[in-house]
Design an enzyme around this catalytic site. Structure first.
Site, PDB file in Angstrom:
ATOM      1  N   GLY A 157      28.147 -18.183  35.956  1.00  0.00           N
ATOM      2  CA  GLY A 157      28.852 -18.188  34.676  1.00  0.00           C
ATOM      3  C   GLY A 157      29.773 -19.402  34.573  1.00  0.00           C
ATOM      4  N   SER A 176      43.466 -11.888  33.501  1.00  0.00           N
ATOM      5  CA  SER A 176      43.558 -12.572  32.211  1.00  0.00           C
ATOM      6  C   SER A 176      44.938 -12.372  31.607  1.00  0.00           C
ATOM      7  CB  SER A 176      42.504 -11.955  31.293  1.00  0.00           C
ATOM      8  OG  SER A 176      42.727 -12.320  29.965  1.00  0.00           O
ATOM      9  N   TYR A 188      38.306  -4.435  26.716  1.00  0.00           N
ATOM     10  CA  TYR A 188      38.210  -5.517  27.711  1.00  0.00           C
ATOM     11  C   TYR A 188      39.559  -5.697  28.421  1.00  0.00           C
ATOM     12  CZ  TYR A 188      38.410 -10.225  29.627  1.00  0.00           C
ATOM     13  OH  TYR A 188      38.632 -11.291  30.471  1.00  0.00           O
ATOM     14  N   LYS A 210      40.903  -5.117  32.547  1.00  0.00           N
ATOM     15  CA  LYS A 210      41.628  -6.050  33.427  1.00  0.00           C
ATOM     16  C   LYS A 210      42.902  -5.379  33.963  1.00  0.00           C
ATOM     17  CE  LYS A 210      38.765  -9.467  33.332  1.00  0.00           C
ATOM     18  NZ  LYS A 210      37.983  -9.832  34.513  1.00  0.00           N
ATOM     19  N   ARG A 222      42.582 -12.922  12.372  1.00  0.00           N
ATOM     20  CA  ARG A 222      41.624 -12.120  13.135  1.00  0.00           C
ATOM     21  C   ARG A 222      42.377 -10.926  13.706  1.00  0.00           C
ATOM     22  NH1 ARG A 222      38.546 -14.987  18.168  1.00  0.00           N
ATOM     23  NH2 ARG A 222      40.669 -15.061  18.998  1.00  0.00           N
ATOM     24  N   PRO A 223      41.897  -9.708  13.439  1.00  0.00           N
ATOM     25  CA  PRO A 223      42.632  -8.535  13.931  1.00  0.00           C
ATOM     26  C   PRO A 223      42.824  -8.609  15.454  1.00  0.00           C
ATOM     27  CG  PRO A 223      40.811  -7.871  12.498  1.00  0.00           C
ATOM     28  CD  PRO A 223      40.666  -9.344  12.713  1.00  0.00           C
ATOM     29  N   GLY A 224      43.996  -8.224  15.889  1.00  0.00           N
ATOM     30  CA  GLY A 224      44.256  -8.167  17.333  1.00  0.00           C
ATOM     31  C   GLY A 224      44.776  -9.466  17.920  1.00  0.00           C
TER      32      GLY A 224
HETATM   33  P1  NAD Z   1      30.954 -15.732  32.020  1.00  0.00           P
HETATM   34  O1  NAD Z   1      30.387 -14.667  31.167  1.00  0.00           O
HETATM   35  O2  NAD Z   1      30.536 -17.135  31.793  1.00  0.00           O
HETATM   36  O3  NAD Z   1      30.708 -15.395  33.559  1.00  0.00           O
HETATM   37  C1  NAD Z   1      30.654 -14.087  34.064  1.00  0.00           C
HETATM   38  C2  NAD Z   1      29.401 -13.999  34.896  1.00  0.00           C
HETATM   39  O4  NAD Z   1      29.316 -12.711  35.478  1.00  0.00           O
HETATM   40  C3  NAD Z   1      28.123 -14.212  34.074  1.00  0.00           C
HETATM   41  O5  NAD Z   1      27.344 -15.207  34.697  1.00  0.00           O
HETATM   42  C4  NAD Z   1      27.425 -12.849  34.105  1.00  0.00           C
HETATM   43  O6  NAD Z   1      26.014 -12.984  34.111  1.00  0.00           O
HETATM   44  C5  NAD Z   1      27.971 -12.263  35.393  1.00  0.00           C
HETATM   45  N1  NAD Z   1      28.027 -10.796  35.439  1.00  0.00           N
HETATM   46  C6  NAD Z   1      28.597  -9.952  34.553  1.00  0.00           C
HETATM   47  N2  NAD Z   1      28.493  -8.686  34.980  1.00  0.00           N
HETATM   48  C7  NAD Z   1      27.852  -8.726  36.173  1.00  0.00           C
HETATM   49  C8  NAD Z   1      27.468  -7.745  37.123  1.00  0.00           C
HETATM   50  N3  NAD Z   1      27.693  -6.442  36.924  1.00  0.00           N
HETATM   51  N4  NAD Z   1      26.841  -8.154  38.250  1.00  0.00           N
HETATM   52  C9  NAD Z   1      26.582  -9.460  38.468  1.00  0.00           C
HETATM   53  N5  NAD Z   1      26.930 -10.425  37.614  1.00  0.00           N
HETATM   54  C10 NAD Z   1      27.565 -10.067  36.474  1.00  0.00           C
HETATM   55  O7  NAD Z   1      32.542 -15.593  31.922  1.00  0.00           O
HETATM   56  P2  NAD Z   1      33.691 -16.570  32.461  1.00  0.00           P
HETATM   57  O8  NAD Z   1      34.372 -17.147  31.287  1.00  0.00           O
HETATM   58  O9  NAD Z   1      33.181 -17.443  33.521  1.00  0.00           O
HETATM   59  O10 NAD Z   1      34.676 -15.500  33.072  1.00  0.00           O
HETATM   60  C11 NAD Z   1      34.768 -15.248  34.464  1.00  0.00           C
HETATM   61  C12 NAD Z   1      35.848 -14.237  34.711  1.00  0.00           C
HETATM   62  O11 NAD Z   1      37.087 -14.721  34.219  1.00  0.00           O
HETATM   63  C13 NAD Z   1      35.618 -12.900  34.010  1.00  0.00           C
HETATM   64  O12 NAD Z   1      36.060 -11.880  34.876  1.00  0.00           O
HETATM   65  C14 NAD Z   1      36.506 -12.985  32.790  1.00  0.00           C
HETATM   66  O13 NAD Z   1      36.903 -11.719  32.358  1.00  0.00           O
HETATM   67  C15 NAD Z   1      37.675 -13.780  33.342  1.00  0.00           C
HETATM   68  N6  NAD Z   1      38.433 -14.508  32.314  1.00  0.00           N
HETATM   69  C16 NAD Z   1      37.800 -15.383  31.503  1.00  0.00           C
HETATM   70  C17 NAD Z   1      38.534 -16.078  30.532  1.00  0.00           C
HETATM   71  C18 NAD Z   1      37.869 -17.028  29.588  1.00  0.00           C
HETATM   72  O14 NAD Z   1      38.475 -17.374  28.573  1.00  0.00           O
HETATM   73  N7  NAD Z   1      36.679 -17.526  29.862  1.00  0.00           N
HETATM   74  C19 NAD Z   1      39.913 -15.864  30.440  1.00  0.00           C
HETATM   75  C20 NAD Z   1      40.531 -14.973  31.297  1.00  0.00           C
HETATM   76  C21 NAD Z   1      39.779 -14.287  32.247  1.00  0.00           C
HETATM   77  C1  WQD Z   2      42.263 -19.050  20.383  1.00  0.00           C
HETATM   78  C2  WQD Z   2      42.915 -19.258  19.030  1.00  0.00           C
HETATM   79  C3  WQD Z   2      42.233 -17.671  17.358  1.00  0.00           C
HETATM   80  C4  WQD Z   2      38.094 -18.964  16.998  1.00  0.00           C
HETATM   81  C5  WQD Z   2      40.565 -14.875  24.364  1.00  0.00           C
HETATM   82  C6  WQD Z   2      40.714 -13.497  24.952  1.00  0.00           C
HETATM   83  C7  WQD Z   2      41.573 -13.537  26.169  1.00  0.00           C
HETATM   84  C8  WQD Z   2      41.049 -14.572  27.158  1.00  0.00           C
HETATM   85  C9  WQD Z   2      40.900 -15.903  26.518  1.00  0.00           C
HETATM   86  C10 WQD Z   2      39.471 -13.488  28.609  1.00  0.00           C
HETATM   87  C11 WQD Z   2      43.343 -17.950  18.377  1.00  0.00           C
HETATM   88  C12 WQD Z   2      41.815 -19.068  16.969  1.00  0.00           C
HETATM   89  C13 WQD Z   2      39.414 -18.855  17.385  1.00  0.00           C
HETATM   90  C14 WQD Z   2      37.798 -19.394  15.678  1.00  0.00           C
HETATM   91  C15 WQD Z   2      40.147 -19.614  15.253  1.00  0.00           C
HETATM   92  N1  WQD Z   2      39.743 -14.246  27.627  1.00  0.00           N
HETATM   93  N2  WQD Z   2      40.422 -19.180  16.533  1.00  0.00           N
HETATM   94  N3  WQD Z   2      38.850 -19.714  14.858  1.00  0.00           N
HETATM   95  O1  WQD Z   2      41.940 -15.049  21.527  1.00  0.00           O
HETATM   96  O2  WQD Z   2      43.529 -16.552  22.788  1.00  0.00           O
HETATM   97  O3  WQD Z   2      41.844 -15.320  24.007  1.00  0.00           O
HETATM   98  O4  WQD Z   2      40.058 -15.773  25.359  1.00  0.00           O
HETATM   99  O5  WQD Z   2      40.220 -12.885  29.308  1.00  0.00           O
HETATM  100  O6  WQD Z   2      41.538 -12.284  26.724  1.00  0.00           O
HETATM  101  O7  WQD Z   2      41.316 -12.660  23.983  1.00  0.00           O
HETATM  102  O8  WQD Z   2      41.132 -17.203  22.598  1.00  0.00           O
HETATM  103  O9  WQD Z   2      39.624 -19.006  21.948  1.00  0.00           O
HETATM  104  O10 WQD Z   2      39.295 -16.714  20.914  1.00  0.00           O
HETATM  105  O11 WQD Z   2      41.250 -18.073  20.253  1.00  0.00           O
HETATM  106  O12 WQD Z   2      41.042 -19.922  14.478  1.00  0.00           O
HETATM  107  O13 WQD Z   2      36.627 -19.487  15.254  1.00  0.00           O
HETATM  108  O14 WQD Z   2      41.946 -19.848  18.147  1.00  0.00           O
HETATM  109  O15 WQD Z   2      42.665 -16.956  16.248  1.00  0.00           O
HETATM  110  O16 WQD Z   2      44.522 -18.211  17.688  1.00  0.00           O
HETATM  111  P1  WQD Z   2      42.178 -15.972  22.619  1.00  0.00           P
HETATM  112  P2  WQD Z   2      40.226 -17.753  21.450  1.00  0.00           P
END
Ligand code: NAD
Ligand code: WQD
Length: 338
Positions: free
Chosen positions: A12, A126, A151, A155, A295-297
């Protein structure tokens, strides 16, 4: 400790970048991914960047038999647990899928780790655990609010599970990422697209590439200087590097039971309109966008106090937001070139 590190979710976005940093630091990642969101091409990208073959298991973290076989054969010294479902919106539609996947993956891993006496785990948490904070910047001691989505709840629950299990001899670092963006500077790995992006930066790059008609800015009536939401965007390579620092930190700790959390952000809040301006500046591409409803939330304003990670892990973000946006754009262009 064995040099092999189990990297769940390593096919990922963030896990693939962490695998690169691990290899470049002399570790050997063993990737386990069910490819539900990941892609084999990212594993190939890791191999291209590092010129090393990568051990890859296609399978599910919840498959205890597979985990057992993997631990028996590879004998990893530690686990980096990235695998999870991560879409906030989708989690509202399919809460059970999120609870099943994100909670059971962790529990299966912990069971097998206990069985093989592997005690070090770095967990992908996160900033979503904080919900809508009362004050910013948020420190690791900022209390959790009710999670805004299933989600986010997974976490919070995973951290609670890890904390409880740590009392019985587990060593846990939970890294709370803020908003990881960008791609590897080589453009060999980045965020693999799946459907319409929910996150801002992939939407910006797809809109700039003409794949999406225009970016909709979600709300411009927030109590912020330009009315749009504020976030802490951090280059994905800096997030990945923090994992290697965290691993070193874990290895230096003497205690057999440990649970510590760290914010990973750059400590600077940037608005949506600023992100658009910065993207246009660094790429020279003008973006089609319009204002739309909230966007809600969405949290109005959040950014990290990352000082605990910077001091304890001896880590510092190295890339600017401009570089992250440029790398995201280069990755987008690479995807389009096939
Ligand atoms: P991603 O979806 O690119 O990567 C997650 C990977 O996990 C994917 O390749 C998916 O195929 C794999 N996967 C999911 N469930 C699985 C399972 N049961 N068994 C094996 N593989 C599985 O997401 P990412 O952005 O790389 O996120 C990685 C981690 O970081 C996640 O835990 C996510 O919640 C956390 N996170 C991401 C962000 C973000 O903005 N990208 C922010 C905060 C936290
Ligand atoms: C960023 C800003 C939107 C898209 C999410 C998860 C959080 C974490 C990180 C995993 C916000 C605005 C977005 C668009 C927009 N992930 N926006 N138009 O919401 O901060 O966080 O990703 O853990 O848990 O909630 O990130 O990139 O979605 O949004 O205006 O088409 O961009 O409203 O202000 P967010 P985001």
């Amino acid at each position: 400790m064995s040099n092999k590190i189990l990297v769940t979710g390593g096919a990922g976005y963030i896990g693939s970048h962490a695998a690169v940093e691990l290899i470049q630091d002399g570790y050997e990642p063993v990737i386990l991914d069910n490819l539900s969101a990941g892609n084999r091409k990212l594993v190939e990208g890791i191999e291209r960047i590092t010129a090393k073959p990568v051990l890859f298991y296609e399978g599910d973290c919840r498959d205890r038999n597979l985990l057992y076989r993997l631990f028996e054969k590879e004998k990893p010294g530690a686990v980096m647990h990235f695998a999870a479902l991560k879409s906030v919106g989708e989690s509202v539609q399919k809460p059970l899928a999120y609870y099943h996947n994100n909670l059971d993956s962790l529990m299966a891993l912990l069971e097998v780790m206990q069985r093989f006496e592997v005690s070090n785990i770095i967990f992908s948490s996160s900033c979503t655990v904080y919900g809508q904070p009362d004050s910013i910047p948020v420190t690791e001691d900022t209390p959790f609010k009710k999670a805004e989505s299933p989600y986010g709840a997974t976490k919070q629950m995973c951290e609670r599970i890890l904390e409880d299990v740590s009392a019985n001899g587990l060593r846990v670092l939970s890294l709370r990422y803020f908003n990881p963006i960008g791609a590897h500077p080589s453009a060999h790995i980045g965020e693999w697209p799946s459907g319409v992006p929910g996150n801002l930066v992939p939407f910006i790059t797809q809109a700039a590439a003409g794949i999406r008609k225009e970016l909709v800015v979600f709300g411009n009536d927030y109590q912020t200087p330009d009315g749009t939401c504020i976030r802490d965007y951090i280059h994905v390579v800096d997030v990945a590097r923090a994992h290697v620092h965290a691993l070193h930190y874990l290895q230096q700790q003497k205690s057999s039971a440990l649970f510590e959390v760290f914010n990973l952000g750059i400590g600077r809040g940037v608005s949506v309109l600023e992100m658009i301006r910065l993207f246009e500046q660094v790429t020279g591409v003008s973006l089609r966008w319009r204002k739309g409803p909230r966007r809600p939330g969405d949290v109005e304003k959040i950014y990290a106090d990352p000082s605990r990670a910077m001091h304890a892990l001896a880590w510092k973000p190295q890339f600017s937001i401009q570089q992250a946006l440029l790398h995201a754009w280069q990755w987008q262009q690479k995807l389009q070139d096939g």
